[in-house]
Design a protein around this motif. Structure first.
Motif, PDB file in Angstrom:
ATOM      1  N   THR A   1       1.430 -12.723  -3.965  1.00  0.00           N
ATOM      2  CA  THR A   1       2.116 -13.518  -2.938  1.00  0.00           C
ATOM      3  C   THR A   1       1.644 -13.070  -1.561  1.00  0.00           C
ATOM      4  N   PHE A   2       1.065 -13.986  -0.809  1.00  0.00           N
ATOM      5  CA  PHE A   2       0.509 -13.680   0.513  1.00  0.00           C
ATOM      6  C   PHE A   2       1.541 -14.001   1.589  1.00  0.00           C
ATOM      7  N   VAL A   3       1.834 -13.034   2.426  1.00  0.00           N
ATOM      8  CA  VAL A   3       2.736 -13.286   3.553  1.00  0.00           C
ATOM      9  C   VAL A   3       1.910 -13.959   4.638  1.00  0.00           C
ATOM     10  N   SER A   4       2.201 -15.233   4.881  1.00  0.00           N
ATOM     11  CA  SER A   4       1.327 -16.001   5.774  1.00  0.00           C
ATOM     12  C   SER A   4       1.867 -16.116   7.191  1.00  0.00           C
TER      13      SER A   4
ATOM     14  N   ALA B   1       4.678  -0.067   9.677  1.00  0.00           N
ATOM     15  CA  ALA B   1       4.465   1.117   8.827  1.00  0.00           C
ATOM     16  C   ALA B   1       3.011   1.164   8.395  1.00  0.00           C
ATOM     17  N   GLY B   2       2.450   2.376   8.272  1.00  0.00           N
ATOM     18  CA  GLY B   2       1.071   2.510   7.815  1.00  0.00           C
ATOM     19  C   GLY B   2       0.092   2.600   8.967  1.00  0.00           C
ATOM     20  N   ARG B   3      -1.159   2.195   8.701  1.00  0.00           N
ATOM     21  CA  ARG B   3      -2.216   2.469   9.681  1.00  0.00           C
ATOM     22  C   ARG B   3      -2.118   1.641  10.953  1.00  0.00           C
TER      23      ARG B   3
ATOM     24  N   PHE C   1      -4.029   9.601  11.432  1.00  0.00           N
ATOM     25  CA  PHE C   1      -2.806   9.241  10.680  1.00  0.00           C
ATOM     26  C   PHE C   1      -3.047   8.157   9.641  1.00  0.00           C
ATOM     27  N   ARG C   2      -4.265   7.578   9.607  1.00  0.00           N
ATOM     28  CA  ARG C   2      -4.559   6.587   8.566  1.00  0.00           C
ATOM     29  C   ARG C   2      -4.707   7.236   7.184  1.00  0.00           C
ATOM     30  N   ALA C   3      -4.784   8.569   7.116  1.00  0.00           N
ATOM     31  CA  ALA C   3      -4.843   9.244   5.811  1.00  0.00           C
ATOM     32  C   ALA C   3      -3.592   8.873   4.999  1.00  0.00           C
ATOM     33  N   MET C   4      -3.792   8.656   3.711  1.00  0.00           N
ATOM     34  CA  MET C   4      -2.715   8.078   2.891  1.00  0.00           C
ATOM     35  C   MET C   4      -1.443   8.926   2.791  1.00  0.00           C
ATOM     36  N   PRO C   5      -1.536  10.272   2.746  1.00  0.00           N
ATOM     37  CA  PRO C   5      -0.274  11.033   2.709  1.00  0.00           C
ATOM     38  C   PRO C   5       0.581  10.747   3.942  1.00  0.00           C
TER      39      PRO C   5
ATOM     40  N   GLY D   1       0.837  -1.199   0.000  1.00  0.00           N
ATOM     41  CA  GLY D   1       0.000   0.000   0.000  1.00  0.00           C
ATOM     42  C   GLY D   1       0.871   1.248   0.000  1.00  0.00           C
ATOM     43  N   PRO D   2       0.284   2.430   0.263  1.00  0.00           N
ATOM     44  CA  PRO D   2       1.085   3.664   0.292  1.00  0.00           C
ATOM     45  C   PRO D   2       2.285   3.546   1.234  1.00  0.00           C
ATOM     46  N   ALA D   3       2.097   2.919   2.395  1.00  0.00           N
ATOM     47  CA  ALA D   3       3.205   2.797   3.358  1.00  0.00           C
ATOM     48  C   ALA D   3       4.256   1.817   2.852  1.00  0.00           C
ATOM     49  N   GLY D   4       3.815   0.665   2.339  1.00  0.00           N
ATOM     50  CA  GLY D   4       4.758  -0.372   1.918  1.00  0.00           C
ATOM     51  C   GLY D   4       5.576   0.038   0.716  1.00  0.00           C
ATOM     52  N   VAL D   5       4.933   0.672  -0.277  1.00  0.00           N
ATOM     53  CA  VAL D   5       5.687   1.113  -1.459  1.00  0.00           C
ATOM     54  C   VAL D   5       6.727   2.153  -1.042  1.00  0.00           C
TER      55      VAL D   5
ATOM     56  N   GLY E   1      -2.287  -0.477  -2.676  1.00  0.00           N
ATOM     57  CA  GLY E   1      -3.230  -0.773  -1.590  1.00  0.00           C
ATOM     58  C   GLY E   1      -4.576  -0.112  -1.810  1.00  0.00           C
ATOM     59  N   VAL E   2      -5.108   0.479  -0.749  1.00  0.00           N
ATOM     60  CA  VAL E   2      -6.433   1.103  -0.829  1.00  0.00           C
ATOM     61  C   VAL E   2      -6.448   2.205  -1.892  1.00  0.00           C
ATOM     62  N   ALA E   3      -5.289   2.854  -2.117  1.00  0.00           N
ATOM     63  CA  ALA E   3      -5.234   3.959  -3.078  1.00  0.00           C
ATOM     64  C   ALA E   3      -5.543   3.503  -4.502  1.00  0.00           C
TER      65      ALA E   3
ATOM     66  N   MET F   1      -9.575   4.359  -4.577  1.00  0.00           N
ATOM     67  CA  MET F   1      -9.766   5.554  -3.749  1.00  0.00           C
ATOM     68  C   MET F   1      -9.927   6.822  -4.576  1.00  0.00           C
ATOM     69  N   SER F   2     -10.723   7.742  -4.033  1.00  0.00           N
ATOM     70  CA  SER F   2     -11.034   9.002  -4.707  1.00  0.00           C
ATOM     71  C   SER F   2      -9.851   9.976  -4.697  1.00  0.00           C
ATOM     72  N   HIS F   3      -9.260  10.191  -3.517  1.00  0.00           N
ATOM     73  CA  HIS F   3      -8.260  11.261  -3.402  1.00  0.00           C
ATOM     74  C   HIS F   3      -7.423  11.074  -2.140  1.00  0.00           C
ATOM     75  N   TRP F   4      -6.287  11.738  -2.119  1.00  0.00           N
ATOM     76  CA  TRP F   4      -5.434  11.787  -0.931  1.00  0.00           C
ATOM     77  C   TRP F   4      -6.046  12.834  -0.008  1.00  0.00           C
ATOM     78  N   THR F   5      -6.373  12.441   1.221  1.00  0.00           N
ATOM     79  CA  THR F   5      -6.918  13.443   2.138  1.00  0.00           C
ATOM     80  C   THR F   5      -5.838  13.875   3.118  1.00  0.00           C
TER      81      THR F   5
ATOM     82  N   SER G   1       1.305  -4.339   6.065  1.00  0.00           N
ATOM     83  CA  SER G   1       0.127  -5.056   5.560  1.00  0.00           C
ATOM     84  C   SER G   1      -1.177  -4.389   5.972  1.00  0.00           C
ATOM     85  N   GLY G   2      -1.117  -3.259   6.635  1.00  0.00           N
ATOM     86  CA  GLY G   2      -2.337  -2.580   7.095  1.00  0.00           C
ATOM     87  C   GLY G   2      -2.840  -3.182   8.395  1.00  0.00           C
ATOM     88  N   ASP G   3      -2.968  -4.488   8.402  1.00  0.00           N
ATOM     89  CA  ASP G   3      -3.476  -5.187   9.596  1.00  0.00           C
ATOM     90  C   ASP G   3      -2.343  -5.671  10.506  1.00  0.00           C
TER      91      ASP G   3
HETATM   92  C1  FAD Z   1     -13.111   2.990   2.200  1.00  0.00           C
HETATM   93  C2  FAD Z   1     -11.921   3.814   2.595  1.00  0.00           C
HETATM   94  C3  FAD Z   1     -11.885   5.155   2.230  1.00  0.00           C
HETATM   95  C4  FAD Z   1     -10.764   5.913   2.538  1.00  0.00           C
HETATM   96  N1  FAD Z   1     -10.691   7.200   2.077  1.00  0.00           N
HETATM   97  C5  FAD Z   1      -9.502   7.833   2.123  1.00  0.00           C
HETATM   98  C6  FAD Z   1      -9.325   9.037   1.412  1.00  0.00           C
HETATM   99  O1  FAD Z   1     -10.229   9.537   0.750  1.00  0.00           O
HETATM  100  N2  FAD Z   1      -8.097   9.608   1.467  1.00  0.00           N
HETATM  101  C7  FAD Z   1      -7.067   9.104   2.207  1.00  0.00           C
HETATM  102  O2  FAD Z   1      -5.980   9.677   2.208  1.00  0.00           O
HETATM  103  N3  FAD Z   1      -7.229   7.967   2.914  1.00  0.00           N
HETATM  104  C8  FAD Z   1      -8.414   7.306   2.858  1.00  0.00           C
HETATM  105  N4  FAD Z   1      -8.580   6.132   3.529  1.00  0.00           N
HETATM  106  C9  FAD Z   1      -7.507   5.635   4.424  1.00  0.00           C
HETATM  107  C10 FAD Z   1      -6.361   4.998   3.677  1.00  0.00           C
HETATM  108  O3  FAD Z   1      -6.748   4.515   2.423  1.00  0.00           O
HETATM  109  C11 FAD Z   1      -5.689   3.864   4.450  1.00  0.00           C
HETATM  110  O4  FAD Z   1      -5.655   4.132   5.827  1.00  0.00           O
HETATM  111  C12 FAD Z   1      -4.269   3.703   3.901  1.00  0.00           C
HETATM  112  O5  FAD Z   1      -4.348   3.223   2.566  1.00  0.00           O
HETATM  113  C13 FAD Z   1      -3.445   2.764   4.732  1.00  0.00           C
HETATM  114  O6  FAD Z   1      -2.228   2.559   4.079  1.00  0.00           O
HETATM  115  P1  FAD Z   1      -1.383   1.245   4.348  1.00  0.00           P
HETATM  116  O7  FAD Z   1      -0.255   1.270   3.381  1.00  0.00           O
HETATM  117  O8  FAD Z   1      -1.117   1.149   5.806  1.00  0.00           O
HETATM  118  O9  FAD Z   1      -2.392   0.046   4.038  1.00  0.00           O
HETATM  119  P2  FAD Z   1      -3.210  -0.383   2.749  1.00  0.00           P
HETATM  120  O10 FAD Z   1      -3.479   0.746   1.830  1.00  0.00           O
HETATM  121  O11 FAD Z   1      -4.375  -1.140   3.295  1.00  0.00           O
HETATM  122  O12 FAD Z   1      -2.219  -1.385   2.016  1.00  0.00           O
HETATM  123  C14 FAD Z   1      -1.903  -2.639   2.562  1.00  0.00           C
HETATM  124  C15 FAD Z   1      -1.410  -3.515   1.427  1.00  0.00           C
HETATM  125  O13 FAD Z   1      -0.932  -4.746   1.986  1.00  0.00           O
HETATM  126  C16 FAD Z   1      -1.453  -5.840   1.259  1.00  0.00           C
HETATM  127  N5  FAD Z   1      -1.515  -6.960   2.196  1.00  0.00           N
HETATM  128  C17 FAD Z   1      -2.310  -7.078   3.279  1.00  0.00           C
HETATM  129  N6  FAD Z   1      -2.037  -8.202   3.948  1.00  0.00           N
HETATM  130  C18 FAD Z   1      -1.051  -8.814   3.255  1.00  0.00           C
HETATM  131  C19 FAD Z   1      -0.330 -10.039   3.452  1.00  0.00           C
HETATM  132  N7  FAD Z   1      -0.555 -10.817   4.520  1.00  0.00           N
HETATM  133  N8  FAD Z   1       0.604 -10.387   2.541  1.00  0.00           N
HETATM  134  C20 FAD Z   1       0.848  -9.582   1.460  1.00  0.00           C
HETATM  135  N9  FAD Z   1       0.207  -8.419   1.241  1.00  0.00           N
HETATM  136  C21 FAD Z   1      -0.711  -8.050   2.133  1.00  0.00           C
HETATM  137  C22 FAD Z   1      -2.792  -5.352   0.753  1.00  0.00           C
HETATM  138  O14 FAD Z   1      -3.206  -6.061  -0.397  1.00  0.00           O
HETATM  139  C23 FAD Z   1      -2.498  -3.885   0.434  1.00  0.00           C
HETATM  140  O15 FAD Z   1      -2.005  -3.718  -0.859  1.00  0.00           O
HETATM  141  C24 FAD Z   1      -9.697   5.343   3.257  1.00  0.00           C
HETATM  142  C25 FAD Z   1      -9.746   4.003   3.651  1.00  0.00           C
HETATM  143  C26 FAD Z   1     -10.842   3.237   3.320  1.00  0.00           C
HETATM  144  C27 FAD Z   1     -10.852   1.792   3.697  1.00  0.00           C
END
Ligand code: FAD
Length: 428
Positions: free
Chosen positions: A115-118, A368-370, A382-386, A25-29, A53-55, A60-64, A150-152
């Protein structure tokens, strides 16, 4: 669970890296690009076929919100799809994907899609890589430092790092949403309510009140965003509460429920929203959007008070972060009682300390990330993508420095991380 099978598995080691990033996602890249730019042998592992990721796969519509000085500005500049200043932060997912793939390739980061990191690869009580599953089978990838983006926090959780799921006390989590795009909108006449508190009068009444009355619960709010493409609008209106993004069963339930809401939402918009009379669905997201799951316990934890005070931590690694408390209602449609969008007044921007990226006790790993260490309310900001992208930048820099020095991430002098971040334009 009624039955447990005990298997003996032989897992080939398919690679060995300085830095391995789980999740693209934005954090991982950002983490992978920044680690590779510092010369670390880096691999990014992503479960889907798409980086961003979510972007991107979340449509997703836009970076907030905003940040200044970090990698987010570079991504924004390189991926922008319109010269209209009003659309500067609007995302064209395919263009963004191209941009992120180019940045990874230019930096020399290796990429493993589909590829899923298990599981984590554990050695001497610390994370020493990951185990993945893919068409190539079960494989292990060794790394001096793993960045869990991985977000989670899938790697961190499996490795035993302490976390809290959702809100303290009742573990309530923000709802999930399947984003989708409409074509055929008359954008000259169309309404664009972009926040829950954005109320617009239409011939039948006020649009948020109409949505609440007529959309299938727990959908009910109206959030519509301009795109950079003619007649195309991004819709953030499907909604499912009481689901846990760390469970495949709940992800499936949310995908089915939210997809089922698309038809009634389109019907509502055609009837009630000026400009949408002839709209039609052109695509729905490849991945359900998960807003909140695990909050890990780090060496430091950022709180809503820190954000409101625009606190400058001495061990800052992310700076000038700005957004509001965007907590979607954990019980239904709209904004949660603890959230604030229009009423959020802190304009200075805050910092995030390095300790939020470092698990309290576990070595070999950075967050890294949310999922970094923060409260439910702080995370809604801080979950906002920027901000997530710049957290990834900090994690990538710290991971590369740790690998280079042969030390654990917690032992890297913060002054060294800050010196490198400053060189990259990040200033407190
Ligand atoms: C519906 C929604 C609307 C949002 N609106 C906005 C908005 O308008 N503007 C804004 O800035 N933010 C918005 N956000 C928040 C933002 O998108 C997320 O908080 C942000 O993308 C988190 O970044 P991240 O890199 O931590 O995780 P993610 O973007 O979730 O990326 C995680 C990546 O890890 C991958 N992954 C997960 N588990 C594994 C695994 N086990 N093995 C391999 N890969 C894995 C996923 O496929 C994904 O590509 C929104 C979020 C949601 C859900």
């Amino acid at each position: 669970m009624s039955e447990i099978l005990r298997e003996v598995l032989e897992t080939p080691v398919a690679g060995s890296y300085d830095v391995l990033v789980a999740g693209g996602g934005p954090a991982g890249v950002a983490a992978a690009v920044c680690a590779a730019r510092l010369g670390a042998k880096t691999c990014l592992v992503e479960q889907t076929g798409v980086v961003g990721g979510v972007a991107t796969s979340g449509l997703m519509s836009h970076w907030t919100g905003n940040t200044r000085g970090g990698i987010y500005e570079e991504i924004l500049e390189r991926s922008k799809d319109s010269d209209d200043p009003a659309l500067r932060q609007t995302i064209n997912p395919d263009r963004l994907q191209d941009c992120l793939l180019s940045m990874l390739a230019e930096a020399g980061a290796e990429l493993r899609l589909y590829t899923f990191v298990s599981a984590p690869l554990m050695e001497d009580g610390r994370v020493a890589g990951v185990v993945c599953e893919s068409k190539s089978g079960r494989q292990a990838l060794r790394a001096k430092v793993v960045v869990d983006a991985s977000g989670d926090g899938d790697v961190a959780a499996r490795a035993g790092a302490a976390f809290e799921l959702g809100r303290a006390g009742d573990h309530a989590m923000q709802p999930m949403t399947l984003m989708f795009k409409l074509g055929g909108v008359d954008t000259d006449r169309a309404i664009f309510p972009q926040a829950f508190e954005h109320r617009i009068e239409v011939p039948a009444g006020e649009i948020q009140a109409l949505g609440k009355a007529e959309l299938p619960s727990p959908a009910g709010h109206v959030l519509l965003y301009r795109s950079t493409l003619p007649g195309v609008v991004t819709v953030n209106m499907t909604n499912l509460t009481h689901v846990d993004g760390t469970k495949a069963e709940d992800l499936t339930k949310a995908q089915i429920a939210c997809h089922g809401q698309i038809g009634p939402i389109v019907d509502f918009l055609r009837r009630r929203a000026p400009g949408y009379e002839k709209c039609f669905v052109i695509s729905s997201a490849a991945q359900i959007g998960v807003r909140e799951t695990r909050h890990f316990k780090g060496v430091s934890t950022i709180t809503e008070e820190d954000i409101l005070a625009a606190r400058v931590f001495p061990d800052w690694v992310v700076t000038k972060a700005h957004f509001n408390f965007d907590i979607h209602n954990v019980e239904g449609a709209g904004l949660d009682a603890h959230g604030s969008q229009a009423t959020f007044t802190q304009r200075k921007g805050y910092t995030i300390p390095y300790g939020c990226l470092v698990p309290e006790t576990l070595d070999g790993l950075l967050l890294a990330g949310r999922s970094i260490s923060g409260t439910h309310k702080a995370c809604s900001n801080f979950r906002a993508m920027p901000i997530c992208a710049n957290v990834g930048q900090a994690a990538g820099v710290a991971a590369a420095l740790a690998a280079r020095a042969g030390v654990q991430p917690r032992a890297v002098p913060v002054a060294d991380i800050q010196a490198e971040l400053r060189r990259q334009g990040v200033e407190p």
